[in-house]
Write a protein that holds these residues in place. Structure first.
Motif, mmCIF file in Angstrom:
data_model
loop_
_atom_site.group_PDB
_atom_site.id
_atom_site.type_symbol
_atom_site.label_atom_id
_atom_site.label_comp_id
_atom_site.label_asym_id
_atom_site.label_seq_id
_atom_site.Cartn_x
_atom_site.Cartn_y
_atom_site.Cartn_z
ATOM 1 N N ASP A 366 -33.551 6.905 -15.841
ATOM 2 C CA ASP A 366 -32.949 5.769 -16.531
ATOM 3 C C ASP A 366 -31.532 5.493 -16.027
ATOM 4 O O ASP A 366 -31.191 4.373 -15.655
ATOM 5 C CB ASP A 366 -32.900 6.036 -18.043
ATOM 6 N N GLY A 393 -29.665 1.934 -17.702
ATOM 7 C CA GLY A 393 -29.834 0.924 -16.667
ATOM 8 C C GLY A 393 -28.493 0.342 -16.277
ATOM 9 O O GLY A 393 -27.438 0.781 -16.742
ATOM 10 N N GLN A 419 -34.275 -2.201 -13.403
ATOM 11 C CA GLN A 419 -32.826 -1.982 -13.360
ATOM 12 C C GLN A 419 -32.110 -2.737 -14.483
ATOM 13 O O GLN A 419 -30.978 -2.418 -14.818
ATOM 14 C CB GLN A 419 -32.259 -2.427 -12.002
ATOM 15 N N ARG A 421 -33.259 -2.999 -17.651
ATOM 16 C CA ARG A 421 -33.855 -2.630 -18.937
ATOM 17 C C ARG A 421 -32.813 -2.509 -20.053
ATOM 18 O O ARG A 421 -33.150 -2.677 -21.227
ATOM 19 C CB ARG A 421 -34.629 -1.317 -18.817
#
Length: 463
Positions: A366, A393, A419, A421
């Protein structure tokens, strides 16, 4: 006098990059020169669709996998023409096809001659620098590309193995090499990547024991052919605390099931509203969701194809696959095998397992600070990008423009797909990514062909 075409460089030629390129050239025509930068030869594959294993099926039905939200049967029509040659006979809107077939579909979009040709650059973009009126991109080969705009579409990054040489990442090509058919395999993680690993093991003749360990021992649910529960936007409690939101969802599920329905109908009905729900959450509410509710949401929202679920549950019934809730504490080599210390959820003491291979399948990275992507690292170090406050992100505006380290929104570099999110949350699957790409293309079309700056359309966030 006609304005010269504006150059838009897309970094990443997987599913997200190909969708962005196709929507841009449809919307802009010859007003833009579209460059697609991808280091691998095959376009449209990426991590998701590069698998050659025919047992790896899409997790979304054909009806929801068209590249174009305004043409929902586009993929189905393509399958009806091309499917028989690819081993897909008589496709329907509800069927789940091999992921490699969807990669073929995406690749065919690149070759569509009805629209201006894409310029394909087979190289790796390693740096980006904003200059007056544009962006200079540096490639691994030493070449540079000057463009007015850059779109980061690099998709997902798998997590590297964390247990040193004693384990291997499920993403590694050699993860299952030289494995005896009766070997005992421990997989850390119980999500969809674990399921891919189990499917490949089964298809290639493995008959040994497979143990999957995850913190909660949750297995993704299976799809069923259901109708979405009727849900009006005004009913959705945007901005409500997470606890109240969960109670609201459970109440709808109870009502749906009391009428003979299925909980999947309620979850599917929420899909059009997840962005609004996420956007309305406070930072604290988002943290609470990620900490407490995310695993439960994921196993209900990101589901297995029915055929995949049948195989998985057969293996469970036969005792060849075990799902355990707990945590792996230690892994060490012992006489050619692995000794693994594992503590079951709620247990005080650890127990030891002896296995032949340990495969880490703990999902995707993440936090952009921890991904192995030279361009993302360069953007962070230059201050042209920053992680979002939750570390899930890159920080982007609601029109996908990167937010700089200063808190100011840029106007030349954008990030889409996984990317982004942190801003949009549900942006890892094709139905959401295609809509984002269509919106971004429309945004460019509203400012080009005059090639005006997009800055006026960017909403600057609070630093």
């Amino acid at each position: 006098m006609t304005s010269p075409p504006v150059t838009i460089a897309i970094v990443g030629g997987g599913g997200t990059g190909v969708l962005a390129a196709c929507h841009l050239r449809r919307a802009l025509g010859r007003a833009a020169r579209i460059l697609l930068i991808e280091k691998r030869r095959g376009l449209g594959r990426g991590r998701a669709y590069s698998t050659a294993d025919p047992s790896h099926l899409l997790n979304v039905r054909v009806a929801n996998m068209s590249a174009f939200p305004s043409d929902p049967d586009h993929f189905l029509r393509w399958l009806q023409i091309n499917g028989p040659e690819l081993g897909v006979d008589a496709p329907t809107r509800y069927c789940f096809v091999p992921r490699r077939v969807y990669g073929d579909y995406l690749a065919s979009l690149v070759a569509d001659s009805r629209y201006p040709a894409l310029e394909i650059v087979c190289d790796e973009c390693v740096d980006a620098e904003e200059r007056d009126g544009g962006v200079r991109l540096s490639l691994a080969s030493g070449s540079v590309i000057d463009a007015e705009y850059c779109i980061l579409a690099t998709g997902n990054d798998g997590r590297p193995a964390k247990l040193g040489g004693a384990s291997i990442s499920a993403w590694a090509p050699e993860a299952l090499d030289n494995l005896a058919s009766d070997a005992t395999v421990l997989i850390i993680g119980a999500g969809l990547t674990m399921i891919d690993t189990v499917l490949t093991l089964t298809r290639t003749g493995h008959r040994g024991r497979i143990v999957a360990v995850s913190r909660r021992g949750l297995l993704p649910s299976a799809h069923r052919d259901v109708t979405a529960w009727p849900l009006e936007p005004a009913e959705v409690p945007c901005g409500a605390p997470v606890s109240r939101l969960l109670r609201w969802i459970r109440a709808h599920v109870a009502e749906c099931e009391a009428r003979g329905g299925d909980w999947r109908s309620v979850v599917d009905a929420l899909r059009p509203h997840t962005r609004a729900l996420w956007t309305a959450m406070s930072s604290d509410a988002r943290r609470r969701f990620l900490r407490h509710a995310r695993p439960w949401w994921d196993v209900h929202r990101h589901r297995m194809a029915p055929a995949v679920a049948h195989t998985v549950h057969r293996l469970l019934d036969e005792g060849r696959l075990e799902i355990r809730a707990g945590r792996v504490l230690e892994c060490r080599r012992s006489g050619g095998r692995m000794r693994v210390a594992y503590r079951a959820r709620g247990a005080a003491a650890a127990e030891w397992l002896t296995v032949d291979r340990v495969i880490e399948s703990i999902g995707l990275v993440d936090d952009p600070r921890h991904i192995d992507n030279p361009l993302v690292q360069a953007l962070l170090s230059r201050g042209l990008a920053r992680p979002d406050a939750l570390g899930i992100g890159l920080d982007v505006t609601d029109v996908c423009s990167l937010v700089r380290a200063s808190g100011e929104a840029g106007s030349r570099i954008f990030a889409i797909g996984p990317q982004s999110r942190a801003r949009f949350w549900e942006i890892v699957a094709i139905p959401d990514i295609r809509l984002q790409c269509a919106e971004l293309a429309a945004q460019f079309a509203s400012t080009l062909p005059a090639a005006a700056s997009l800055l006026d359309r960017v909403r600057n966030p609070v630093p």
